[in-house]
Design an enzyme around this catalytic site. Sequence first.
Site, PDB file in Angstrom:
ATOM      1  N   TYR A  22      89.136  55.979 -29.184  1.00 45.12           N
ATOM      2  CA  TYR A  22      88.243  54.931 -29.229  1.00 45.12           C
ATOM      3  C   TYR A  22      87.246  54.558 -30.170  1.00 45.12           C
ATOM      4  CZ  TYR A  22      84.877  57.971 -26.558  1.00 45.12           C
ATOM      5  OH  TYR A  22      83.969  59.116 -26.345  1.00 45.12           O
ATOM      6  N   GLU A  23      86.570  53.536 -30.091  1.00 41.41           N
ATOM      7  CA  GLU A  23      85.770  53.004 -31.304  1.00 41.41           C
ATOM      8  C   GLU A  23      86.601  52.911 -32.477  1.00 41.41           C
ATOM      9  OE1 GLU A  23      83.185  51.662 -30.252  1.00 41.41           O
ATOM     10  OE2 GLU A  23      82.865  52.810 -28.708  1.00 41.41           O
ATOM     11  N   GLY A  24      88.063  52.334 -32.373  1.00 44.98           N
ATOM     12  CA  GLY A  24      88.694  52.190 -33.624  1.00 44.98           C
ATOM     13  C   GLY A  24      89.459  53.481 -33.826  1.00 44.98           C
ATOM     14  N   ARG A  55      80.286  54.429 -33.877  1.00 44.08           N
ATOM     15  CA  ARG A  55      81.225  55.263 -34.612  1.00 44.08           C
ATOM     16  C   ARG A  55      80.760  56.518 -35.336  1.00 44.08           C
ATOM     17  NH1 ARG A  55      84.782  50.271 -37.383  1.00 44.08           N
ATOM     18  NH2 ARG A  55      85.990  49.866 -35.589  1.00 44.08           N
ATOM     19  N   MET A  61      80.000  47.815 -24.093  1.00 45.14           N
ATOM     20  CA  MET A  61      80.569  46.820 -24.642  1.00 45.14           C
ATOM     21  C   MET A  61      81.785  46.784 -23.919  1.00 45.14           C
ATOM     22  SD  MET A  61      81.537  48.319 -28.543  1.00 45.14           S
ATOM     23  CE  MET A  61      81.912  50.217 -28.505  1.00 45.14           C
TER      24      MET A  61
END
Length: 578
Positions: A434-436, A294, A161
């Site tokens: 990462y990933e929020g 996540r 992504m």
Amino acid sequence: MDAYVAPVEDYRFLLSQVLGFDLEMAELGSDLDTELAVSILDEAGKLCTEVLHPINQSGDEEGSRIVDGEVRTPAGFSNAYATFRDAGWPSLSADTAHGGQGLPFVLQLWLDEMLSASNLSFGLFPALTRGAAEAIAAHATDAVKSTYLSRMVSGEWTGVMALTESSAGSDLSLIKTKASPQADGSHTITGQKIFISSGDHDFGGNIIHLVLARLPDAPAGVSGISLFLVPKFLPDAAGACARRNTMAVGSLEHKMGIHAQPTCVMNYDEAIGWLVGEPNRGLAAMFTMMNAERLMVGMQGLGVAASAYQQAAVYAKGRSQGRGASAASGTVAIVEHVDVRRMLLDVRSFVEGGRALAGWVALQVDRARKHPDPDERTRADGFVALLTPVIKAAFTDMGFESAVQAQQVFGGHGYIREWGMEQLVRDARIAQIYEGTNGIQALDLVGRKLSMAGGTVVDAYFALIEGDLDRAADGSIAKNVVTALETLRGITVLLKGADPQTLGAAAVDYLRMFALVSLGWMWLRMECAAEQGSTPLDRAKIDIARYFATRVLPRVSGMAATLSSGPEPIMALPVDAF
């Protein structure tokens, strides 16, 4: 480093004695049982031990690099991926409609743990592909699915992504990458993305980028973002990689850790792509992938902690240093020292409690997908949504803390590259970002998840814990879990409907409290199960449950006192004084 040992017997204990796996599978109409599930996990563990862990440290030292404009992964990675792919592991939990095996998601999450424990950099390749495939399956057209999905599920093609830009990190409303419609229904994509894990590699096959970009007439903000599938190679009618797309790796990021993982700056120069989902609804489509990722990132934290514990425990039992408790005793292994035991038990109580909680959440994922009762599907889906930010943030925070604790057990040797502990610390750090970022996960929990369905989801979750407490009233740790749950429930009531600043001030501490109570719940269940047995594993579970309940769980009360002070102490200092 000592060889990685897959925790297969712990998985067996959880499936057979704690999570009620056979009953869950029967309820979902599956004939898979614990013994078959364990045999699958055992085979996965062998691959991690024999193929992936031996190239972990060498991969970190060599790193990925660019040669003639193409990424080259460290020695052994391409062959390891071929072994992984040919054995069918990429398709483990994927839908059978797309060529997947359709096996329970608990096997997938625990495979993610073992991949992360043995070689975190490697594990990102299949994990990102799985997430990209899920987004395509949920939102792409039938034509796009037929071209790409089965090849991604099989692992022949990989996926990534591409969200982040230099001026658009957590705030995706600032994205500038452009998409221009073409007469044939495709789009050209122009822009630059940074921090793109697995953006390019030398495994062969195609690499499918899911790219966020703006159409010419898109409204400002996140409501104007669309999602596009942009392949490295444009396939012909037969699906062969016929022509190179106009996209290239600009550079590789120089990172603190995960050196073997090619984290790319990607340049798209009128690259051909296809819309995934509706125009200007790209963020919703991308979140299908991000939510799946996540949970996987949470398992990265757990896996690193598990690996760090294994290494530290072996070292502590073999390293003689200092005197024993009695004046007459000689030099003893450092595991005899109380502070070393404290560090090891802190890590192990998180790892084994986290493994159980991840297994429970994974079973809820399967209930949400496959349960015959729509009300049960909705209920399970709510639990997964509630626990996703907890798994991501708490497991990665505790995973990093665990790696540091285990490194400390080694003393000075933990700081030296040969022992491998400093790599675990460096690798673990990215999972908190990462990933929020974990702060964003905490805000998601207090700002969105607590209010889901009018607050009934979190209430139902607490009721589950309360039900097990009622059944274990005489358990030795039940009282501690009751106290922690009551504290958490009281803070939850205070936060429901609170103003944004109060929520922001409370979020991180609240998420940690939520995680500790959830881990306490799992230790309650494990203690109750272990009391019915007499094996060394059963006895160890009881001892560790009591350690967690008396030494870790009481931290909930301190966090409650901290967040009860509100935002005032945080906001009092003027900006100019920083």
